[in-house]
Design an enzyme around this catalytic site. Sequence first.
Site, mmCIF file in Angstrom:
data_model
loop_
_atom_site.group_PDB
_atom_site.id
_atom_site.type_symbol
_atom_site.label_atom_id
_atom_site.label_comp_id
_atom_site.label_asym_id
_atom_site.label_seq_id
_atom_site.Cartn_x
_atom_site.Cartn_y
_atom_site.Cartn_z
ATOM 1 N N TRP A 1 0.835 -1.207 0.000
ATOM 2 C CA TRP A 1 0.000 0.000 0.000
ATOM 3 C C TRP A 1 0.863 1.248 0.000
ATOM 4 O O TRP A 1 0.560 2.224 -0.686
ATOM 5 C CB TRP A 1 -0.967 -0.013 1.183
ATOM 6 C CG TRP A 1 -1.902 -1.183 1.131
ATOM 7 C CD1 TRP A 1 -1.970 -2.208 2.025
ATOM 8 C CD2 TRP A 1 -2.880 -1.470 0.121
ATOM 9 N NE1 TRP A 1 -2.938 -3.108 1.628
ATOM 10 C CE2 TRP A 1 -3.503 -2.683 0.474
ATOM 11 C CE3 TRP A 1 -3.297 -0.813 -1.048
ATOM 12 C CZ2 TRP A 1 -4.517 -3.259 -0.301
ATOM 13 C CZ3 TRP A 1 -4.307 -1.386 -1.814
ATOM 14 C CH2 TRP A 1 -4.907 -2.595 -1.435
ATOM 15 N N ASP B 1 -1.593 6.699 6.475
ATOM 16 C CA ASP B 1 -2.595 5.717 6.059
ATOM 17 C C ASP B 1 -2.786 4.783 7.251
ATOM 18 O O ASP B 1 -1.889 4.005 7.583
ATOM 19 C CB ASP B 1 -2.083 4.957 4.829
ATOM 20 C CG ASP B 1 -3.044 3.850 4.377
ATOM 21 O OD1 ASP B 1 -4.072 3.631 5.053
ATOM 22 O OD2 ASP B 1 -2.759 3.219 3.334
ATOM 23 N N LYS C 1 -11.925 -2.186 7.447
ATOM 24 C CA LYS C 1 -11.105 -3.075 8.274
ATOM 25 C C LYS C 1 -11.402 -2.949 9.767
ATOM 26 O O LYS C 1 -11.406 -3.946 10.456
ATOM 27 C CB LYS C 1 -9.631 -2.854 7.983
ATOM 28 C CG LYS C 1 -9.265 -3.524 6.662
ATOM 29 C CD LYS C 1 -8.131 -2.880 5.931
ATOM 30 C CE LYS C 1 -8.036 -3.453 4.518
ATOM 31 N NZ LYS C 1 -7.279 -2.585 3.623
HETATM 32 C C1 LIG Z 1 -6.799 -2.118 2.473
HETATM 33 C C2 LIG Z 1 -5.805 -1.035 2.493
HETATM 34 C C3 LIG Z 1 -5.786 -0.036 1.515
HETATM 35 C C4 LIG Z 1 -6.709 -0.035 0.314
HETATM 36 O O1 LIG Z 1 -8.002 0.247 0.680
HETATM 37 P P1 LIG Z 1 -9.127 0.430 -0.437
HETATM 38 O O2 LIG Z 1 -10.248 0.976 0.394
HETATM 39 O O3 LIG Z 1 -9.410 -0.911 -1.005
HETATM 40 O O4 LIG Z 1 -8.652 1.386 -1.461
HETATM 41 C C5 LIG Z 1 -4.851 0.973 1.637
HETATM 42 N N1 LIG Z 1 -3.981 0.996 2.646
HETATM 43 C C6 LIG Z 1 -3.959 0.042 3.612
HETATM 44 C C7 LIG Z 1 -2.956 0.116 4.715
HETATM 45 C C8 LIG Z 1 -4.877 -1.001 3.554
HETATM 46 O O5 LIG Z 1 -4.864 -1.960 4.503
#
Ligand SMILES: *Cc1c(COP(=O)(O)O)cnc(C)c1O
Length: 363
Positions: free
Chosen positions: A105, A175, A199
């Site tokens: 990511w 993030d 998540k």
């Molecule tokens: C799952 C995830 C993403 C991507 O998320 P989307 O909503 O599918 O774009 C980005 N960064 C991290 C750390 C993730 O776990």
Amino acid sequence: MTSAKTLHNFNAGPSILPKSVFEEASRAILDFNGTGLSILEIGHRTPLFQAVVDEAVALLREHMQLLPEQEVLFLHGGASTQFMQVPMNLLDETRRAAYTDTGVWASKAIKEAKMFGGVDVVCSSKDSNYTFLPKNFTVDPSSSYLHLTTNNTIYGTQWQDLSLFYDKGVPLVADMSSDILSRRVDFQKYALIYAGAQKNIGAAGVNIVVVNKNALGNASRKLPTMMDYRNHIENGSLLNTPPVFAIYVCLLTLRWLKQVGGVAHIEAENNRKAALLYDTIDSLPLFRPTVAKEDRSKMNVCFVMENEQLEAEFLALCKQEGMVGVKGHRSVGGFRASLYNALPYESVIAFTELMKHFANTKG
Ligand SMILES: *Cc1c(COP(=O)(O)O)cnc(C)c1O
């Protein structure tokens, strides 16, 4: 008919939410708050839905202990859209931003940022397949911001000491998709935080973005209306039709979190769950953890076996015993058990008992 077998959901995302949230969300689809209307058919500009947004924002502010100048937004497009929206808003074409390269990511965020300005990758563990977090790095103090990924969902690493970033002297962007609200963090330290909800906070389809108003307005480019955070702030996340149901599910989960004792309580629970699983892995030679001990994620626990045949056998056993979502991501292989907030301790007990049982029969 559904089977009565208990399932233990270790999915990496979308992932487990509290059972009470599923129940309440189901009721709201048929009758939202006794109105006789479904949550799916009410206008997003009605007082009914405004109350949902207001309470969700208030609960996030409370859980995260935000400053007045930190705005909470609910946006579309997943965390992946933030990979571009962040540099669009914060990085002028003539300036540079610093990025940490700690996983899939993070590297996707780097790729997008390069389209908008200069990017310095200040550290990377790519050459060792992201099995540890590189901690010795310096940041150019003139950087527009420093970007980090607090938890690397695919490789199972997590920055345990975030204060490492607090004295770098540049605005921080994080993030936090896969560990937001899983532990106490000084959220006030960040210029911008983003997280896909699917998540730890709710249903897929909405992003949480927390942005400090003072960090905006420094990029000189023209911004499309939907990409400009300032428009979303001005319109209270109702610039266009928001993901109404997804935001409602966030509200229910945020209420649940408060009810069980808030972030401090869930952090203790998450520590207990992760300790049990890692201790079990460490005690069984059949299983091998894949990342540096000090960087182990408490959200996504990755491990492998030396023998691929045994991996297939254990995976089949997991399936048979109701362990859902434990297959590792294709870039790591083996197994990944995600222990998000809503996963009960009992599920970790069940999984570790199965690991011990398997190790005994193969030992
Ligand atoms: C799952 C995830 C993403 C991507 O998320 P989307 O909503 O599918 O774009 C980005 N960064 C991290 C750390 C993730 O776990």
